[in-house]
Design a protein around this motif. Structure first.
Motif, PDB file in Angstrom:
ATOM      1  N   ARG A   1       0.814  -1.215   0.000  1.00 41.49           N
ATOM      2  CA  ARG A   1       0.000   0.000   0.000  1.00 41.49           C
ATOM      3  C   ARG A   1       0.849   1.266   0.000  1.00 41.49           C
ATOM      4  N   ALA A   2       2.133   1.122   0.329  1.00 40.50           N
ATOM      5  CA  ALA A   2       3.026   2.286   0.320  1.00 40.50           C
ATOM      6  C   ALA A   2       3.739   2.455  -1.025  1.00 40.50           C
ATOM      7  N   TRP A   3       3.498   1.533  -1.955  1.00 35.35           N
ATOM      8  CA  TRP A   3       4.116   1.614  -3.292  1.00 35.35           C
ATOM      9  C   TRP A   3       3.717   2.927  -3.955  1.00 35.35           C
ATOM     10  N   LYS A   4       4.670   3.630  -4.562  1.00 27.83           N
ATOM     11  CA  LYS A   4       4.412   4.966  -5.089  1.00 27.83           C
ATOM     12  C   LYS A   4       4.353   4.998  -6.612  1.00 27.83           C
ATOM     13  N   LEU A   5       3.418   5.806  -7.091  1.00 32.67           N
ATOM     14  CA  LEU A   5       3.286   6.110  -8.515  1.00 32.67           C
ATOM     15  C   LEU A   5       3.468   7.606  -8.709  1.00 32.67           C
ATOM     16  N   VAL A   6       4.298   7.958  -9.662  1.00 32.08           N
ATOM     17  CA  VAL A   6       4.504   9.364 -10.012  1.00 32.08           C
ATOM     18  C   VAL A   6       3.822   9.635 -11.354  1.00 32.08           C
ATOM     19  N   VAL A   7       3.058  10.732 -11.421  1.00 27.41           N
ATOM     20  CA  VAL A   7       2.445  11.201 -12.670  1.00 27.41           C
ATOM     21  C   VAL A   7       3.004  12.590 -12.935  1.00 27.41           C
ATOM     22  N   GLU A   8       3.679  12.747 -14.058  1.00 28.47           N
ATOM     23  CA  GLU A   8       4.345  14.021 -14.330  1.00 28.47           C
ATOM     24  C   GLU A   8       4.402  14.273 -15.827  1.00 28.47           C
ATOM     25  N   GLY A   9       4.993  15.404 -16.199  1.00 22.60           N
ATOM     26  CA  GLY A   9       5.104  15.766 -17.611  1.00 22.60           C
ATOM     27  C   GLY A   9       4.143  16.869 -17.965  1.00 22.60           C
ATOM     28  N   GLU A  10       3.345  16.658 -18.998  1.00 26.92           N
ATOM     29  CA  GLU A  10       2.421  17.688 -19.491  1.00 26.92           C
ATOM     30  C   GLU A  10       1.152  17.720 -18.644  1.00 26.92           C
ATOM     31  N   VAL A  11       1.349  18.002 -17.348  1.00 27.20           N
ATOM     32  CA  VAL A  11       0.231  18.109 -16.402  1.00 27.20           C
ATOM     33  C   VAL A  11       0.403  19.386 -15.598  1.00 27.20           C
ATOM     34  N   ASN A  12      -0.699  19.867 -15.061  1.00 30.15           N
ATOM     35  CA  ASN A  12      -0.646  21.103 -14.268  1.00 30.15           C
ATOM     36  C   ASN A  12      -0.061  20.873 -12.885  1.00 30.15           C
ATOM     37  N   GLN A  13      -0.218  19.647 -12.390  1.00 27.28           N
ATOM     38  CA  GLN A  13       0.274  19.339 -11.046  1.00 27.28           C
ATOM     39  C   GLN A  13       0.898  17.952 -11.030  1.00 27.28           C
ATOM     40  N   ARG A  14       2.166  17.891 -10.704  1.00 27.31           N
ATOM     41  CA  ARG A  14       2.829  16.599 -10.562  1.00 27.31           C
ATOM     42  C   ARG A  14       2.234  15.866  -9.363  1.00 27.31           C
ATOM     43  N   LEU A  15       1.900  14.591  -9.557  1.00 28.30           N
ATOM     44  CA  LEU A  15       1.320  13.802  -8.473  1.00 28.30           C
ATOM     45  C   LEU A  15       2.271  12.694  -8.055  1.00 28.30           C
ATOM     46  N   GLU A  16       2.315  12.447  -6.764  1.00 30.00           N
ATOM     47  CA  GLU A  16       3.018  11.289  -6.217  1.00 30.00           C
ATOM     48  C   GLU A  16       2.056  10.616  -5.250  1.00 30.00           C
ATOM     49  N   LEU A  17       1.557   9.453  -5.639  1.00 34.11           N
ATOM     50  CA  LEU A  17       0.489   8.792  -4.899  1.00 34.11           C
ATOM     51  C   LEU A  17       0.877   7.368  -4.547  1.00 34.11           C
ATOM     52  N   THR A  18       0.552   6.958  -3.334  1.00 33.88           N
ATOM     53  CA  THR A  18       0.737   5.559  -2.959  1.00 33.88           C
ATOM     54  C   THR A  18      -0.484   4.764  -3.415  1.00 33.88           C
ATOM     55  N   VAL A  19      -0.344   3.439  -3.410  1.00 33.70           N
ATOM     56  CA  VAL A  19      -1.480   2.586  -3.742  1.00 33.70           C
ATOM     57  C   VAL A  19      -2.628   2.836  -2.770  1.00 33.70           C
ATOM     58  N   GLY A  20      -2.296   3.004  -1.488  1.00 31.90           N
ATOM     59  CA  GLY A  20      -3.321   3.297  -0.497  1.00 31.90           C
ATOM     60  C   GLY A  20      -4.049   4.592  -0.799  1.00 31.90           C
ATOM     61  N   GLU A  21      -3.317   5.607  -1.236  1.00 32.65           N
ATOM     62  CA  GLU A  21      -3.934   6.892  -1.568  1.00 32.65           C
ATOM     63  C   GLU A  21      -4.787   6.790  -2.821  1.00 32.65           C
ATOM     64  N   LEU A  22      -4.342   6.012  -3.799  1.00 31.33           N
ATOM     65  CA  LEU A  22      -5.151   5.810  -4.996  1.00 31.33           C
ATOM     66  C   LEU A  22      -6.513   5.221  -4.626  1.00 31.33           C
ATOM     67  N   GLU A  23      -6.492   4.203  -3.777  1.00 34.82           N
ATOM     68  CA  GLU A  23      -7.720   3.518  -3.398  1.00 34.82           C
ATOM     69  C   GLU A  23      -8.629   4.424  -2.562  1.00 34.82           C
ATOM     70  N   ALA A  24      -8.050   5.269  -1.749  1.00 32.95           N
ATOM     71  CA  ALA A  24      -8.844   6.132  -0.873  1.00 32.95           C
ATOM     72  C   ALA A  24      -9.375   7.369  -1.596  1.00 32.95           C
ATOM     73  N   ARG A  25      -8.644   7.855  -2.579  1.00 37.66           N
ATOM     74  CA  ARG A  25      -8.964   9.147  -3.177  1.00 37.66           C
ATOM     75  C   ARG A  25      -9.876   9.044  -4.398  1.00 37.66           C
ATOM     76  N   PHE A  26      -9.809   7.917  -5.132  1.00 41.16           N
ATOM     77  CA  PHE A  26     -10.530   7.815  -6.396  1.00 41.16           C
ATOM     78  C   PHE A  26     -11.543   6.668  -6.359  1.00 41.16           C
ATOM     79  N   PRO A  27     -12.606   6.748  -7.175  1.00 35.35           N
ATOM     80  CA  PRO A  27     -13.580   5.656  -7.231  1.00 35.35           C
ATOM     81  C   PRO A  27     -12.912   4.343  -7.644  1.00 35.35           C
ATOM     82  N   VAL A  28     -13.212   3.283  -6.922  1.00 30.51           N
ATOM     83  CA  VAL A  28     -12.661   1.959  -7.205  1.00 30.51           C
ATOM     84  C   VAL A  28     -13.692   1.165  -8.014  1.00 30.51           C
ATOM     85  N   ILE A  29     -13.277   0.587  -9.113  1.00 29.42           N
ATOM     86  CA  ILE A  29     -14.187  -0.176  -9.961  1.00 29.42           C
ATOM     87  C   ILE A  29     -13.588  -1.550 -10.249  1.00 29.42           C
TER      88      ILE A  29
END
Length: 438
Positions: free
Chosen positions: A127-155
């Motif tokens: 759950r602490a594994w990190k994903l970075v989203v960067e490049g042509e975005v307004n805000q660079r994101l660094e999210l853990t698996v736990g944060e992904l599951e808590a912050r976004f709808p799970v399908i």
């Protein structure tokens, strides 16, 4: 004087099947009389529909090795995995026999294995594994698996995952790479969050046109920082409903071999876009140019090229939606059935990349006639479709079950793999399974 020893047709089919085929058919292009009897002897049974066998068609029993036959493909022996067909050990690649795909939802045990590099060590805390989203975005994101599951709808979705080289073994002359048959496919039930939700949270700039994906799998050279593969896709595909950042498979944690704790699932397109052990998504202002992009990598000719020729892929296009294909999961190629069997109850699966499957047809008389099967609706978009049906057999003997699918736009599997290319992508010919009755 040297005495010339002639080989029987049976021996010719064993040692030189192409010459045996030419001798059996002769100039008239049809099996009759002694030639038909000789071929029956070669396959080990009478051939009830032998007169319908197209000229130049090798019996499937000889042209397609069966795992049950002596000298058949080596099988994987790995804890937690089924007896998959071993395609390579470094990197580890293994294909699922079609009969192991007789599950509506593919189990992790029977899921094919496709790697480009090594398998990284398991995460100490998934759950602490990190994903970075960067490049042509307004805000660079660094999210853990736990944060992904808590912050976004799970399908949860059933999604087809298919190697871009599925069907490569059917090309002649042989193309480069693992010689996959039809079994580099799975239909797992994936749980995660939509990639588009994460990209929307980062805020795509107007300059964003493609993604680039990176994972923790080490390059086979073990060179630090060198990615084993880094493919990317058009933003439109990244923003689709079913493109997921997945952290569960079939209700459980994703097995390490299949990309735990986080992987992309990009259904309908080549599986190389479903980056395992995902660590970074780089949003680009141009098509991605990482390892596995450009040249002939996951690309096919825009115009046909001479089979067997070399080509740098300059005029090729990326392989995107995978072509229509069917598998037969109820009967193994090379199966022997009891004497007196007069019908086959068949079942399997079919899919068509971003499209759906309109029809599946089966022939047991070498394509002289075809029987429509019943095709179920997909569980959701990008899930495969199960099919079932029955065909009659007039007597004991040697049969070939030919099976083909047609997609929602009317494209049918061809008799020969189309559009030859150096790395054998998109090979989806009609498949043939040899069945002996009695």
């Amino acid at each position: 004087m040297v005495r010339r020893i002639e080989r029987s047709v049976q021996e010719l089919y064993r040692d030189d099947p192409e010459r045996a085929d030419a001798l059996a058919f002769g100039r008239r292009g049809a099996l009759k009389g002694a030639a038909l009897a000789a071929m029956g002897g070669a396959v080990g049974a009478a051939i009830p529909f032998g007169g319908s066998m197209p000229q130049g068609t090798l019996p499937a029993l000889f042209s397609r090795p069966a795992a049950a036959q002596s000298g058949g493909p080596a099988l994987l022996d790995l804890p937690g995995k089924g007896p998959l067909i071993l395609q390579g050990e470094r990197p580890l690649n293994a294909e699922t026999p079609e009969t192991l795909l007789d599950e509506p939802v593919t189990s992790a045990r029977n899921m094919f294995i496709r790697n480009n590099g090594g398998v990284p060590d398991a995460a100490a805390d998934p759950r602490a594994w990190k994903l970075v989203v960067e490049g042509e975005v307004n805000q660079r994101l660094e999210l853990t698996v736990g944060e992904l599951e808590a912050r976004f709808p799970v399908i949860t979705r059933q999604l087809q995952l298919e190697c871009g080289g599925n069907g490569r073994a059917f090309y002649q002359p042989q193309a480069r790479g693992n010689q996959w048959g039809n079994g580099a496919i799975s239909n797992g039930e994936w749980t995660g969050v939509r990639l588009r939700d994460v990209l929307n949270a980062a805020g795509l700039k107007s300059s964003a046109v493609a993604t680039g994906h990176y994972g923790a799998d080490p390059h086979l050279s073990n060179e630090p920082g060198r990615p084993a593969i880094a493919r990317g896709m058009r933003i439109a595909k990244a923003m689709e409903e079913d493109t997921l950042l997945a952290f569960r498979l079939n209700g459980a944690a994703i097995p390490q071999l299949h990309g735990a704790p986080l992987r992309l699932v990009t259904p309908g397109w080549p599986g190389s876009l479903s980056q395992k052990w995902l660590t970074r998504i780089w949003v680009r202002d141009k098509p991605h140019d990482g390892p596995g992009m450009g040249g002939t990598s996951y690309r096919v000719p825009v115009r046909p090229i001479v089979p067997g020729s070399s080509n740098n892929g300059r005029d090729f296009a990326d392989l995107e939606s995978m072509p229509v294909r069917a598998i037969l999961s109820s009967h193994a190629h090379g199966a022997r059935l009891p004497a007196g069997t007069r019908a086959l109850d068949l079942r399997g699966a079919a899919w068509a990349g971003d499209l759906t499957v309109r029809a599946v047809h089966v022939s047991v008389d070498f394509g002289a006639s075809w029987t429509a099967m019943q095709v179920a609706d997909p569980a959701n978009r990008h899930a495969w479709q199960r099919w079932t049906g029955r065909v009659a057999l007039p007597s004991d003997g040697y049969y070939e079950v030919w099976y083909r699918a047609t997609d929602s736009e009317g494209r049918m599997q061809p008799h020969a793999p189309p559009n030859w290319n150096p790395q054998g992508y998109g090979g989806n010919p009609i498949s043939r399974a040899a069945i002996l009755v009695g």
